[in-house]
Design a protein around this motif. Structure first.
Motif, PDB file in Angstrom:
ATOM      1  N   ALA A 165       0.827  -1.212   0.000  1.00  0.00           N
ATOM      2  CA  ALA A 165       0.000   0.000   0.000  1.00  0.00           C
ATOM      3  C   ALA A 165       0.858   1.258   0.000  1.00  0.00           C
ATOM      4  CB  ALA A 165      -0.930  -0.003   1.207  1.00  0.00           C
ATOM      5  N   LEU A 166       2.052   1.154   0.570  1.00  0.00           N
ATOM      6  CA  LEU A 166       2.960   2.313   0.637  1.00  0.00           C
ATOM      7  C   LEU A 166       4.051   2.224  -0.424  1.00  0.00           C
ATOM      8  CD1 LEU A 166       3.421   2.374   4.518  1.00  0.00           C
ATOM      9  CD2 LEU A 166       2.051   3.961   3.159  1.00  0.00           C
ATOM     10  N   ASP A 167       4.060   1.131  -1.186  1.00  0.00           N
ATOM     11  CA  ASP A 167       5.123   0.864  -2.160  1.00  0.00           C
ATOM     12  C   ASP A 167       6.493   1.001  -1.497  1.00  0.00           C
ATOM     13  OD1 ASP A 167       6.241   0.126  -4.531  1.00  0.00           O
ATOM     14  OD2 ASP A 167       6.320   2.161  -5.345  1.00  0.00           O
ATOM     15  N   LEU A 168       6.614   0.395  -0.316  1.00  0.00           N
ATOM     16  CA  LEU A 168       7.864   0.464   0.450  1.00  0.00           C
ATOM     17  C   LEU A 168       8.368  -0.933   0.763  1.00  0.00           C
ATOM     18  CD1 LEU A 168       7.274   3.033   3.363  1.00  0.00           C
ATOM     19  CD2 LEU A 168       8.775   3.341   1.384  1.00  0.00           C
ATOM     20  N   TRP A 169       9.685  -1.067   0.779  1.00  0.00           N
ATOM     21  CA  TRP A 169      10.318  -2.261   1.360  1.00  0.00           C
ATOM     22  C   TRP A 169      11.003  -1.801   2.636  1.00  0.00           C
ATOM     23  CZ3 TRP A 169      10.306  -7.323  -0.339  1.00  0.00           C
ATOM     24  CH2 TRP A 169       9.829  -7.556  -1.631  1.00  0.00           C
ATOM     25  N   ARG A 170      10.876  -2.566   3.686  1.00  0.00           N
ATOM     26  CA  ARG A 170      11.539  -2.210   4.936  1.00  0.00           C
ATOM     27  C   ARG A 170      12.396  -3.376   5.416  1.00  0.00           C
ATOM     28  NH1 ARG A 170      12.241   1.589   3.856  1.00  0.00           N
ATOM     29  NH2 ARG A 170      11.426   3.612   4.274  1.00  0.00           N
ATOM     30  N   GLN A 171      13.548  -3.030   6.004  1.00  0.00           N
ATOM     31  CA  GLN A 171      14.497  -4.056   6.431  1.00  0.00           C
ATOM     32  C   GLN A 171      14.366  -4.271   7.954  1.00  0.00           C
ATOM     33  OE1 GLN A 171      15.588  -1.365   4.280  1.00  0.00           O
ATOM     34  NE2 GLN A 171      15.061  -2.825   2.687  1.00  0.00           N
ATOM     35  N   TYR A 172      14.265  -5.532   8.359  1.00  0.00           N
ATOM     36  CA  TYR A 172      14.186  -5.850   9.789  1.00  0.00           C
ATOM     37  C   TYR A 172      15.157  -6.973  10.117  1.00  0.00           C
ATOM     38  CZ  TYR A 172      10.100  -2.915   9.548  1.00  0.00           C
ATOM     39  OH  TYR A 172       9.278  -1.839   9.335  1.00  0.00           O
ATOM     40  N   VAL A 215      15.689  -0.374  -5.905  1.00  0.00           N
ATOM     41  CA  VAL A 215      15.914   0.335  -4.640  1.00  0.00           C
ATOM     42  C   VAL A 215      14.960  -0.222  -3.589  1.00  0.00           C
ATOM     43  CG1 VAL A 215      16.737   2.483  -5.684  1.00  0.00           C
ATOM     44  CG2 VAL A 215      14.309   2.195  -5.229  1.00  0.00           C
ATOM     45  N   LYS A 216      15.389  -0.159  -2.333  1.00  0.00           N
ATOM     46  CA  LYS A 216      14.497  -0.584  -1.245  1.00  0.00           C
ATOM     47  C   LYS A 216      14.408   0.499  -0.178  1.00  0.00           C
ATOM     48  CE  LYS A 216      13.820  -5.513  -1.514  1.00  0.00           C
ATOM     49  NZ  LYS A 216      14.717  -6.164  -2.475  1.00  0.00           N
ATOM     50  N   CYS A 217      15.492   0.754   0.574  1.00  0.00           N
ATOM     51  CA  CYS A 217      15.385   1.705   1.685  1.00  0.00           C
ATOM     52  C   CYS A 217      15.360   3.161   1.211  1.00  0.00           C
ATOM     53  CB  CYS A 217      16.534   1.500   2.668  1.00  0.00           C
ATOM     54  SG  CYS A 217      18.134   2.057   2.038  1.00  0.00           S
ATOM     55  N   GLU A 218      16.029   3.453   0.092  1.00  0.00           N
ATOM     56  CA  GLU A 218      16.157   4.817  -0.464  1.00  0.00           C
ATOM     57  C   GLU A 218      16.830   5.785   0.503  1.00  0.00           C
ATOM     58  OE1 GLU A 218      12.905   6.127  -3.225  1.00  0.00           O
ATOM     59  OE2 GLU A 218      11.825   4.572  -2.122  1.00  0.00           O
ATOM     60  N   GLU A 219      17.553   5.266   1.497  1.00  0.00           N
ATOM     61  CA  GLU A 219      18.290   6.161   2.384  1.00  0.00           C
ATOM     62  C   GLU A 219      19.698   5.654   2.682  1.00  0.00           C
ATOM     63  OE1 GLU A 219      15.889   4.814   6.425  1.00  0.00           O
ATOM     64  OE2 GLU A 219      15.497   6.757   5.542  1.00  0.00           O
ATOM     65  N   GLY A 220      20.219   4.865   1.764  1.00  0.00           N
ATOM     66  CA  GLY A 220      21.631   4.527   1.845  1.00  0.00           C
ATOM     67  C   GLY A 220      22.028   3.561   2.923  1.00  0.00           C
ATOM     68  N   VAL A 221      21.094   2.705   3.388  1.00  0.00           N
ATOM     69  CA  VAL A 221      21.466   1.770   4.451  1.00  0.00           C
ATOM     70  C   VAL A 221      21.388   0.297   4.051  1.00  0.00           C
ATOM     71  CG1 VAL A 221      20.886   3.355   6.318  1.00  0.00           C
ATOM     72  CG2 VAL A 221      19.166   1.769   5.495  1.00  0.00           C
ATOM     73  N   CYS A 222      20.615  -0.040   3.010  1.00  0.00           N
ATOM     74  CA  CYS A 222      20.374  -1.478   2.786  1.00  0.00           C
ATOM     75  C   CYS A 222      21.279  -2.102   1.730  1.00  0.00           C
ATOM     76  CB  CYS A 222      18.917  -1.713   2.411  1.00  0.00           C
ATOM     77  SG  CYS A 222      18.498  -1.265   0.708  1.00  0.00           S
ATOM     78  N   GLY A 223      21.822  -1.311   0.830  1.00  0.00           N
ATOM     79  CA  GLY A 223      22.738  -1.844  -0.179  1.00  0.00           C
ATOM     80  C   GLY A 223      22.075  -2.410  -1.415  1.00  0.00           C
ATOM     81  N   THR A 224      20.752  -2.376  -1.500  1.00  0.00           N
ATOM     82  CA  THR A 224      20.059  -2.955  -2.654  1.00  0.00           C
ATOM     83  C   THR A 224      20.477  -2.284  -3.961  1.00  0.00           C
ATOM     84  OG1 THR A 224      18.173  -3.431  -1.244  1.00  0.00           O
ATOM     85  CG2 THR A 224      17.755  -3.430  -3.619  1.00  0.00           C
ATOM     86  N   CYS A 225      20.720  -0.989  -3.926  1.00  0.00           N
ATOM     87  CA  CYS A 225      20.935  -0.208  -5.146  1.00  0.00           C
ATOM     88  C   CYS A 225      22.405  -0.098  -5.553  1.00  0.00           C
ATOM     89  CB  CYS A 225      20.379   1.202  -4.929  1.00  0.00           C
ATOM     90  SG  CYS A 225      21.308   2.059  -3.639  1.00  0.00           S
ATOM     91  N   VAL A 226      23.275  -0.816  -4.885  1.00  0.00           N
ATOM     92  CA  VAL A 226      24.711  -0.692  -5.189  1.00  0.00           C
ATOM     93  C   VAL A 226      24.968  -1.066  -6.643  1.00  0.00           C
ATOM     94  CG1 VAL A 226      26.991  -1.645  -4.704  1.00  0.00           C
ATOM     95  CG2 VAL A 226      25.483  -1.036  -2.822  1.00  0.00           C
ATOM     96  N   THR A 227      25.664  -0.187  -7.332  1.00  0.00           N
ATOM     97  CA  THR A 227      25.908  -0.334  -8.772  1.00  0.00           C
ATOM     98  C   THR A 227      27.395  -0.112  -9.038  1.00  0.00           C
ATOM     99  OG1 THR A 227      23.700   0.585  -9.166  1.00  0.00           O
ATOM    100  CG2 THR A 227      25.210   0.546 -11.045  1.00  0.00           C
ATOM    101  N   ASP A 228      27.930  -0.898  -9.982  1.00  0.00           N
ATOM    102  CA  ASP A 228      29.356  -0.769 -10.306  1.00  0.00           C
ATOM    103  C   ASP A 228      29.611   0.511 -11.098  1.00  0.00           C
ATOM    104  OD1 ASP A 228      29.984  -3.103  -9.038  1.00  0.00           O
ATOM    105  OD2 ASP A 228      29.809  -4.339 -10.836  1.00  0.00           O
TER     106      ASP A 228
END
Ligand code: FES
Length: 316
Positions: A44-51, A263-276
Motif C-alpha cells: 500500500a505504501l510501495d515500500l520495502w523495509r528491512q528488519y 531500490v528498497k530503503c532509499e536512504e543509503g542503508v540497505c545496499g540494494t541499489c549498489v551499482t558498479d
C-alpha cells in the motif's frame, strides 16, 4: 522456499518502548546466519523495509523480528504495527546478511542502542553456541522502555549481558573508556542503533585504536542529504545518458529513462541499489559501503550518492 516468499504472523508481542515483536512462519524457511535481515514489502505504501532477525540462528520453523514504531519514518513501521496481526501475511525477501559475524574472533563485544539490539541478540545466541568470549552491552533510555528484557534475562548467555539505562545510576551507564575492550588483533566490535549512538561508539573505538575493519556496523536508517549539484550519468550497457538535477537521484533519473536500478530503503542503508562504477568521482552519501569500498571508488549507492565531478559512467 524461493524468494520472494510469503510469511505469516504466528505471534505478536507488544513489548516495551513501542517495539512490536513478530514471530513469522512459512514453509521450509531458508537457513539464517547471525546478523541477517529480512526485506518486508508494504504494497500500500510501495515500500520495502528491512528488519534484522533477532531469533536464534540455530532455530528452524520461524523468524523473529522487532519493529520500532517510529512516527518520524515514512509510515513503514506504523503500517507493520497496524497490519501485523496473527494470521496476516507479508511478502518477504531474504534473509540477507550485510552484518556478518566473525565467528572465529577471540573476543567479541556487541553494542546495541534501542531497537539496534535485534541483530545482536542473534549474534549472542550464535557466540554462546560456539562457546566464544563475548559481551553484549544494551543501552536504552530507561528500563521501562527496554524491549526484549524477558528474552535476555532468561537467555542461556544472561551472564554476558550488561544493561545500561540512561536514567539509572552513573556507574551502570555505558562508559566507553571502561567498556571498550583493548584493541587487540582478535577483538571484534559490533555496533547497531540510532545514528548518534553509533557515531559515538564508532568514533570512540577508532580513537582507542580499533581497526576500522574490526568495528562492524549496521545502520537501520540514516538522515542523509541526497541533494547537490547537477551532473550527468551514463548507463554504459544501456547506452543512455541522463542528467541528475539538484533534488534528483541517480536511480530516479535513470528510471525515468527506462534504466531500472532496484531500490528498497532509499536512504543509503540497505545496499540494494549498489551499482558498479566504470569511471568518474563519487560523492558517497550512504552508510552502507565500507571505508575501503569508498576508497576503491568502484561502487555507488544509486539511491542517494552523487558524482563529485561532471559525469559518472555506470556499468548498467
Ligand atoms: S536502496 Fe537501500 S542503499 Fe540504496
Amino acid at each position: 522456499m524461493t524468494n520472494p516468499m510469503t510469511l505469516t504472523v504466528a505471534e505478536r508481542i507488544e513489548d516495551r518502548g513501542g517495539i512490536l515483536r513478530l514471530r513469522l512462519t512459512g514453509d521450509a524457511l531458508p537457513p539464517v546466519t547471525a546478523g541477517a535481515h529480512l526485506d518486508l514489502h508494504l504494497p500500500a505504501l510501495d515500500l520495502w523495509r528491512q528488519y534484522s532477525l533477532c531469533s536464534d540462528p540455530a532455530g528452524t520453523g520461524a523468524y523473529e523480528i522487532g519493529v520500532l514504531k517510529d512516527p518520524a519514518s515514512r509510515g513503514g513501521s506504523e503500517a507493520v504495527h497496524r497490519l501485523a496481526v496473527p494470521g496476516a501475511s507479508f511478502t518477504v525477501e531474504g534473509p540477507r546478511n550485510h552484518f556478518p559475524l566473525e565467528e572465529t574472533a577471540a573476543k567479541t563485544v556487541l553494542f546495541g542502542g534501542g531497537i539496534g539490539i535485534t541483530p545482536l541478540i542473534a549474534m549472542a545466541h550464535r557466540l554462546h553456541a560456539l562457546g566464544r568470549d563475548f559481551t553484549l552491552h544494551y543501552c536504552t533510555r530507561s528500563e521501562g522502555v527496554t524491549a526484549f528484557l524477558d528474552v535476555l534475562r532468561t537467555a542461556a548467555f544472561v551472564d554476558r549481558v550488561v544493561f545500561h539505562f540512561d536514567d539509572g545510576a552513573a556507574a551502570q551507564r555505558l562508559d566507553l573508556a571502561r567498556d571498550l575492550p583493548a584493541p587487540e588483533a582478535g577483538t571484534h566490535l559490533y555496533v547497531c542503533g540510532p545514528q548518534g549512538f553509533m557515531d559515538w561508539v564508532i568514533a570512540a573505538a577508532e580513537a582507542a585504536g580499533h581497526a576500522g575493519s574490526h568495528v562492524h556496523r549496521e545502520y537501520f536508517s540514516a538522515e542523509i542529504d541526497a541533494t547537490g549539484g547537477t551532473f550527468e550519468v551514463e548507463a554504459a550497457i544501456s547506452g543512455i545518458t541522463v542528467t541528475v538535477g539538484p533534488e534528483d537521484t541517480i536511480a530516479k533519473a535513470l528510471a525515468r529513462a527506462g534504466v531500472k536500478i532496484e531500490v528498497k530503503c532509499e536512504e543509503g542503508v540497505c545496499g540494494t541499489c549498489v551499482t558498479d562504477v566504470i569511471s568518474g568521482g563519487i560523492d558517497h552519501r550512504d552508510c552502507f559501503l565500507t571505508e575501503e569500498e569508498r576508497e576503491e571508488g568502484e561502487m555507488i549507492c544509486a539511491c542517494c550518492s552523487r558524482a563529485s565531478g561532471p559525469k559518472l559512467v555506470l556499468d548498467i
